[in-house]
Scaffold this active site. Sequence first.
Site, PDB file in Angstrom:
ATOM      1  N   CYS A  48       6.635 -15.050  13.704  1.00 49.15           N
ATOM      2  CA  CYS A  48       6.778 -15.764  12.429  1.00 49.15           C
ATOM      3  C   CYS A  48       8.120 -16.478  12.345  1.00 49.15           C
ATOM      4  O   CYS A  48       9.167 -15.900  12.651  1.00 49.15           O
ATOM      5  CB  CYS A  48       6.640 -14.791  11.259  1.00 49.15           C
ATOM      6  N   CYS A  54      12.959 -13.002   6.223  1.00 51.10           N
ATOM      7  CA  CYS A  54      11.983 -12.434   5.283  1.00 51.10           C
ATOM      8  C   CYS A  54      11.962 -10.917   5.388  1.00 51.10           C
ATOM      9  O   CYS A  54      11.884 -10.359   6.482  1.00 51.10           O
ATOM     10  CB  CYS A  54      10.604 -13.009   5.579  1.00 51.10           C
ATOM     11  N   CYS A  57       8.886  -8.118   7.001  1.00 56.69           N
ATOM     12  CA  CYS A  57       8.861  -7.490   8.328  1.00 56.69           C
ATOM     13  C   CYS A  57      10.299  -7.252   8.791  1.00 56.69           C
ATOM     14  O   CYS A  57      11.170  -8.086   8.554  1.00 56.69           O
ATOM     15  CB  CYS A  57       8.177  -8.382   9.361  1.00 56.69           C
ATOM     16  N   CYS A 131       2.475 -16.441   7.278  1.00 58.19           N
ATOM     17  CA  CYS A 131       2.580 -14.983   7.181  1.00 58.19           C
ATOM     18  C   CYS A 131       1.653 -14.366   8.208  1.00 58.19           C
ATOM     19  O   CYS A 131       0.471 -14.712   8.276  1.00 58.19           O
ATOM     20  CB  CYS A 131       2.224 -14.489   5.780  1.00 58.19           C
ATOM     21  N   GLN A 234      -4.986   1.564  -0.137  1.00 57.95           N
ATOM     22  CA  GLN A 234      -4.374   1.616   1.177  1.00 57.95           C
ATOM     23  C   GLN A 234      -4.179   0.179   1.656  1.00 57.95           C
ATOM     24  O   GLN A 234      -5.019  -0.683   1.422  1.00 57.95           O
ATOM     25  CB  GLN A 234      -5.237   2.409   2.149  1.00 57.95           C
ATOM     26  N   PHE A 261      -3.645  13.956  -6.188  1.00 57.75           N
ATOM     27  CA  PHE A 261      -3.157  12.571  -6.171  1.00 57.75           C
ATOM     28  C   PHE A 261      -4.287  11.688  -5.626  1.00 57.75           C
ATOM     29  O   PHE A 261      -4.115  10.923  -4.694  1.00 57.75           O
ATOM     30  CB  PHE A 261      -1.888  12.427  -5.323  1.00 57.75           C
ATOM     31  N   GLU A 279      -5.583  13.205 -10.689  1.00 61.39           N
ATOM     32  CA  GLU A 279      -4.761  11.993 -10.571  1.00 61.39           C
ATOM     33  C   GLU A 279      -4.058  11.732 -11.897  1.00 61.39           C
ATOM     34  O   GLU A 279      -4.654  11.903 -12.965  1.00 61.39           O
ATOM     35  CB  GLU A 279      -5.649  10.790 -10.199  1.00 61.39           C
ATOM     36  N   CYS A 351       3.345   8.868   2.888  1.00 64.94           N
ATOM     37  CA  CYS A 351       3.950   7.573   3.190  1.00 64.94           C
ATOM     38  C   CYS A 351       5.457   7.709   3.343  1.00 64.94           C
ATOM     39  O   CYS A 351       6.176   6.706   3.330  1.00 64.94           O
ATOM     40  CB  CYS A 351       3.599   6.553   2.110  1.00 64.94           C
TER      41      CYS A 351
END
Length: 398
Positions: A48, A54, A57, A131, A234, A261, A279, A351
């Site tokens: 890119c 940017c 990434c 992108c 996701q 969750f 949740e 995560c």
Amino acid sequence: MSDIIIRVAARGDGVTENGRHAAFAAPGDTLSADGSVVPGPHHQTPPCGHFPRCGGCQLQHLDDESYAGFVTDRIASALDAQGLTAPLRPAHLSPPRSRRRATLHAEAKGGRVLIGFSEEKSHAIVDIAECHILAPELFALVAPLRALLQRWGFKRRGDVHLALADQGADILVTSFSPDGLEAAEAIIAFCQRHGVARFSVDDGLGAETRWEPEPVTITLGGVAVPLPPGAFLQATQDGEAALVAAVREAVGNPRATADLFAGLGTFALALPGKVYAAEGARDAILSLKGAANAQHRPVFAEHRDLYRRPLTKAELDRFDAIVLDPPRAGARDQAEALASAAVGAVAYVSCNPSSFARDARMMVDQGWSLEWVQPVGQFRWSTHVELAACFVRQASSG
């Protein structure tokens, strides 16, 4: 004197064996005495033109092998910091141009509207002209959306939430709420021209839908679930499938599972047997409840803040298996209760390797075995790492 880069640190710098750091260096690169980097066999040409400015990434200079190694190393380092080890499976990487959910930023500046990711460590917006992570269907909307916002007086800084739903692209723009018939007709024409499934705005009082010809859904576990504007998904369909497969393997074939969750039901709707889903986000749990009921799925959905009111040991002991997928902060209090629970198996999706390792330490200290970890890199070329892990109770030596 020169040194060889042996790994990539958590924030993306290359590191030599003697601890020297270099930005945008890959394993196998040579770091010269003057700080310059000589590319090695794992250093690829970033695809890119916006890289490295940017912030979408940070690691486009890594080939797939070294990027997979980075994803795995992040998890191994987090576990090591807690004195833990576990079998780490090969990292699953989502392909380029597969992101189906992203938040871009928008700002009126110099008589035009900029839309893109923020620069690394800055609030300045990179006005993206290409992108390599967004799904093509989403990136194709950026230029026409830029023109629409500019025409209708977008004046402040806001966010553009993009997602791919079953019916097409779902757009939510914040700090934007044009009034009048002409603006309404322009939005409708934009949506019809570009096949947009829903267009919503939020000027600070909540999402207001301006275009939705048919109810917008996302299919999870074969069930079409109503998708609230700006809801969590996701990041890639590919990454979701990898996480779901790992969770199903970890829990086996339980009669009753608690999905904590639970969100919109990514895992709850993919599990066998009866499922209790908890949740804290009201719109998400109502969507899951309505969809499960409509399809006669054995899912009991409860609106419950698991940070303020985690399941107790007595509640947890009713289930054969537990699935939990907490936010980045992890699930300290819930993991503490889970550590002492008499449950057969736990699938933990995370995560954040650091908060995961902290919670894993509590569970291992209470007699759980961390059987394996599946690293997942669905945020392509970023330092953001996900995983799914399997815990089982160690057999009593007595």
